[in-house]
Scaffold this motif. Structure first.
Motif, PDB file in Angstrom:
ATOM      1  N   GLY A  51      29.089  79.153  11.440  1.00  0.00           N
ATOM      2  CA  GLY A  51      27.716  78.699  11.275  1.00  0.00           C
ATOM      3  C   GLY A  51      27.567  77.499  10.349  1.00  0.00           C
ATOM      4  O   GLY A  51      26.548  76.820  10.355  1.00  0.00           O
ATOM      5  N   SER A  52      28.582  77.222   9.555  1.00  0.00           N
ATOM      6  CA  SER A  52      28.537  76.071   8.650  1.00  0.00           C
ATOM      7  C   SER A  52      28.661  74.769   9.439  1.00  0.00           C
ATOM      8  O   SER A  52      29.251  74.727  10.512  1.00  0.00           O
ATOM      9  N   ILE A  53      28.113  73.710   8.860  1.00  0.00           N
ATOM     10  CA  ILE A  53      28.204  72.378   9.449  1.00  0.00           C
ATOM     11  C   ILE A  53      29.116  71.541   8.555  1.00  0.00           C
ATOM     12  O   ILE A  53      28.954  71.521   7.329  1.00  0.00           O
ATOM     13  N   PHE A  65      29.352  58.685  11.146  1.00  0.00           N
ATOM     14  CA  PHE A  65      29.699  60.060  10.807  1.00  0.00           C
ATOM     15  C   PHE A  65      29.828  60.892  12.075  1.00  0.00           C
ATOM     16  O   PHE A  65      29.388  60.488  13.144  1.00  0.00           O
ATOM     17  N   ILE A  66      30.436  62.054  11.916  1.00  0.00           N
ATOM     18  CA  ILE A  66      30.460  63.066  12.973  1.00  0.00           C
ATOM     19  C   ILE A  66      30.141  64.412  12.334  1.00  0.00           C
ATOM     20  O   ILE A  66      30.397  64.619  11.142  1.00  0.00           O
ATOM     21  N   LYS A  67      29.561  65.299  13.128  1.00  0.00           N
ATOM     22  CA  LYS A  67      29.233  66.643  12.645  1.00  0.00           C
ATOM     23  C   LYS A  67      29.843  67.691  13.567  1.00  0.00           C
ATOM     24  O   LYS A  67      29.734  67.594  14.791  1.00  0.00           O
ATOM     25  N   HIS A  68      30.470  68.690  12.924  1.00  0.00           N
ATOM     26  CA  HIS A  68      31.016  69.856  13.621  1.00  0.00           C
ATOM     27  C   HIS A  68      30.293  71.098  13.133  1.00  0.00           C
ATOM     28  O   HIS A  68      29.991  71.204  11.941  1.00  0.00           O
ATOM     29  N   ARG A  69      30.067  72.035  14.028  1.00  0.00           N
ATOM     30  CA  ARG A  69      29.578  73.356  13.643  1.00  0.00           C
ATOM     31  C   ARG A  69      30.758  74.317  13.797  1.00  0.00           C
ATOM     32  O   ARG A  69      31.391  74.385  14.854  1.00  0.00           O
ATOM     33  N   ILE A  85      28.900  68.348  17.417  1.00  0.00           N
ATOM     34  CA  ILE A  85      27.488  68.381  17.805  1.00  0.00           C
ATOM     35  C   ILE A  85      26.770  67.045  17.622  1.00  0.00           C
ATOM     36  O   ILE A  85      25.669  66.857  18.151  1.00  0.00           O
ATOM     37  N   GLU A  86      27.393  66.130  16.862  1.00  0.00           N
ATOM     38  CA  GLU A  86      26.736  64.845  16.639  1.00  0.00           C
ATOM     39  C   GLU A  86      27.779  63.784  16.282  1.00  0.00           C
ATOM     40  O   GLU A  86      28.745  64.059  15.585  1.00  0.00           O
ATOM     41  N   GLY A  87      27.565  62.570  16.782  1.00  0.00           N
ATOM     42  CA  GLY A  87      28.474  61.469  16.501  1.00  0.00           C
ATOM     43  C   GLY A  87      29.609  61.404  17.500  1.00  0.00           C
ATOM     44  O   GLY A  87      29.659  62.155  18.471  1.00  0.00           O
TER      45      GLY A  87
END
Length: 158
Positions: A51-53, A65-69, A85-87
């Motif tokens: 659940g952490s990002i 940047f990039i984001k992982h969940r 999820i982003e980038g």
């Protein structure tokens, strides 16, 4: 929507517990250290578990940047599953990328890294061979850098 799956498997001389700790559990500290020209920082929003990002701020590259969940973090079986999820490649053609990485013990005392990336494409988009190869190269490249660091620093993450 389609799904393109890329499977990677490679041998590593580092035991599973040690490379998992360095490459997965402590990546937010280690990767900016071994890639100072590429990664500015890595921030974890949450407790670091499912659940952490994880946001990776980059110094160089086509995106800031990039984001992982984090979907799953199994420290007993040295397995992590996370979703981009982003980038990066997320956009008009790719909705998300789900990565699963597991380190298993090898007979030689090191480990075998088993990695799977699932690219969820938008509409009728199909990934080309160049994109697939680039995905494989990026995944293996990062783990090889961690492997090299651990080989040169035998007391790190021991």
């Amino acid at each position: 929507m389609g799904v393109t799956t890329i499977n990677n498997e490679f041998n590593c001389p580092i035991p599973p517990a040690r490379i998992f700790k360095a490459a997965i559990l402590d990546a937010h500290n280690l990767l900016p250290k071994i890639l100072p020209d590429k990664i500015k920082s890595i921030e974890i929003h949450g407790d670091g578990g499912a659940g952490s990002i994880k946001q990776i701020d980059q110094l160089d590259g086509p995106f800031a940047f990039i984001k992982h969940r984090i979907e799953e973090l199994d420290e007993q079986n040295f397995k992590c599953k996370f979703t981009l999820i982003e980038g990066a490649v997320i956009g008009e053609k790719i909705e998300k990328v789900v990565d699963t990485v597991q380190f298993v013990a090898s007979a030689e005392g090191g480990s075998i890294c088993k990695a799977t990336s699932e690219f969820y494409t938008i509409g009728d988009y199909t990934m080309g061979e160049d994109e697939i190869q680039m995905g494989k190269d990026m995944a293996i490249g990062t783990f090889k850098l961690v492997e090299e660091y651990l080989s040169q620093n035998p007391d790190a993450y021991a």
